[in-house]
Write a protein that holds these residues in place. Structure first.
Motif, short mmCIF file in Angstrom:
data_model
loop_
_atom_site.label_atom_id
_atom_site.label_comp_id
_atom_site.label_asym_id
_atom_site.label_seq_id
_atom_site.Cartn_x
_atom_site.Cartn_y
_atom_site.Cartn_z
N THR A 191 0.83 -1.21 0.00
CA THR A 191 0.00 0.00 0.00
C THR A 191 0.86 1.26 0.00
O THR A 191 0.60 2.21 -0.75
CB THR A 191 -0.93 0.00 1.23
OG1 THR A 191 -1.73 -1.19 1.22
CG2 THR A 191 -1.86 1.20 1.21
N ALA A 192 1.90 1.27 0.83
CA ALA A 192 2.78 2.43 0.88
C ALA A 192 3.48 2.66 -0.45
O ALA A 192 3.63 3.80 -0.91
CB ALA A 192 3.80 2.26 2.00
N GLY A 193 3.91 1.58 -1.09
CA GLY A 193 4.57 1.72 -2.38
C GLY A 193 3.66 2.28 -3.45
O GLY A 193 4.05 3.18 -4.22
N HIS A 194 2.43 1.80 -3.52
CA HIS A 194 1.48 2.30 -4.51
C HIS A 194 1.12 3.77 -4.24
O HIS A 194 0.98 4.57 -5.17
CB HIS A 194 0.21 1.44 -4.51
CG HIS A 194 0.39 0.12 -5.20
ND1 HIS A 194 1.24 -0.85 -4.74
CD2 HIS A 194 -0.17 -0.39 -6.33
CE1 HIS A 194 1.19 -1.90 -5.54
NE2 HIS A 194 0.35 -1.64 -6.51
N LEU A 195 0.98 4.12 -2.97
CA LEU A 195 0.68 5.52 -2.64
C LEU A 195 1.83 6.44 -3.01
O LEU A 195 1.61 7.54 -3.53
CB LEU A 195 0.37 5.64 -1.14
CG LEU A 195 -1.01 5.16 -0.68
CD1 LEU A 195 -1.13 5.24 0.83
CD2 LEU A 195 -2.11 5.97 -1.34
N LEU A 196 3.07 6.00 -2.77
CA LEU A 196 4.22 6.82 -3.14
C LEU A 196 4.30 7.01 -4.65
O LEU A 196 4.60 8.12 -5.13
CB LEU A 196 5.51 6.17 -2.61
CG LEU A 196 5.86 6.43 -1.15
CD1 LEU A 196 7.10 5.65 -0.76
CD2 LEU A 196 6.08 7.92 -0.91
N ILE A 197 4.03 5.96 -5.39
CA ILE A 197 4.06 6.08 -6.86
C ILE A 197 3.02 7.09 -7.33
O ILE A 197 3.28 7.94 -8.19
CB ILE A 197 3.84 4.70 -7.51
CG1 ILE A 197 5.08 3.83 -7.32
CG2 ILE A 197 3.53 4.84 -8.99
CD1 ILE A 197 4.94 2.44 -7.89
N GLN A 198 1.80 7.02 -6.76
CA GLN A 198 0.76 7.94 -7.19
C GLN A 198 1.07 9.38 -6.77
O GLN A 198 0.84 10.32 -7.53
CB GLN A 198 -0.59 7.51 -6.63
CG GLN A 198 -1.75 8.40 -7.11
CD GLN A 198 -3.09 7.76 -6.89
OE1 GLN A 198 -3.17 6.63 -6.45
NE2 GLN A 198 -4.15 8.48 -7.20
N LEU A 199 1.61 9.55 -5.56
CA LEU A 199 1.96 10.89 -5.10
C LEU A 199 3.04 11.52 -5.98
O LEU A 199 2.93 12.68 -6.41
CB LEU A 199 2.42 10.84 -3.65
CG LEU A 199 1.34 10.65 -2.58
CD1 LEU A 199 1.97 10.36 -1.23
CD2 LEU A 199 0.46 11.89 -2.49
#
Length: 210
Positions: free
Chosen positions: A166-174
């Motif tokens: 989840t953290a990885g996907h959020l960082l990519i989107q941010l």
């Protein structure tokens, strides 16, 4: 319509069909057609080598009796690898970002491992609850601590896997949102952010495979 960053964790549908199901069908295109030969081309040879390598790495620490788990473990690893890598594609959904799926996979395998160990080697399995050389006054406390850590292991590992993905996907989107926003304002900073996004994507591919 205003979208939040967590909307990426909802399953996208097309005509009522989840797109993750369509994306999971893509790897089947890699399977060669039926043939009477063992190895038909280089792709089949590469697939056989990869499956052999994965199975070998999984089964090396186990004895001969444990090799009966080879099919289950290899199939589970290929499934998780496919889901995690396909989840990095646009307009797809990563099921392993949901705690429910991680727990559904972790709990039965943890319970099967625990029960198998207690049935085949009860003394060794119970011996892990008490480290060797423990002072006598600390024995009850250590047994309670080790038992608690054993029971919450599937929950802890499931939460850790969910949090990492989840953290990885959020960082990519941010970072991708920042790259698009900064492009007309500060192109140089946007290019630098794009480089960071590229490096983060490589890291996420590594995390998905691990």
């Amino acid at each position: 319509m205003n979208l939040s960053f967590f909307d990426q964790f909802t399953s996208l549908c097309l005509l009522g069909i989840p797109l993750i199901l369509l994306s999971m069908l893509f790897p089947t295109l890699l399977f060669p057609p039926f043939s009477t030969r063992w190895l038909t081309n280089r792709l089949t040879t590469l697939q056989s080598w990869l499956l052999h390598l994965i199975t070998k790495q999984l089964m090396i620490p186990l004895n001969k009796k444990g090799h009966k788990w080879a099919l289950v473990m290899t199939s589970l690893m290929i499934l998780l690898l496919s889901i995690n890598l396909l989840g990095l594609l646009p307009y797809t959904f990563t099921p392993t970002t949901q705690l429910s799926m991680n727990m559904a996979l972790a709990f039965p395998l943890w319970l099967a491992t625990l029960l198998t160990g207690l049935r085949n080697q009860p003394s060794t399995s119970l011996g892990h609850l008490l480290p060797e050389g423990t002072p006598t006054p600390l024995i009850p406390a250590l047994i309670m601590i080790e038992t608690t850590s054993l029971l919450i292991r599937p929950l802890a590992l499931g939460v850790r896997l969910t949090a990492n993905l989840t953290a990885g996907h959020l960082l990519i989107q941010l970072i991708s949102t920042a790259t698009i926003t900064l492009l007309p304002i500060m192109p140089a900073v946007s290019i630098l952010t794009l480089l960071i996004l590229f490096l983060l994507t490589i890291l996420e591919v590594a995390v998905a495979m691990i």
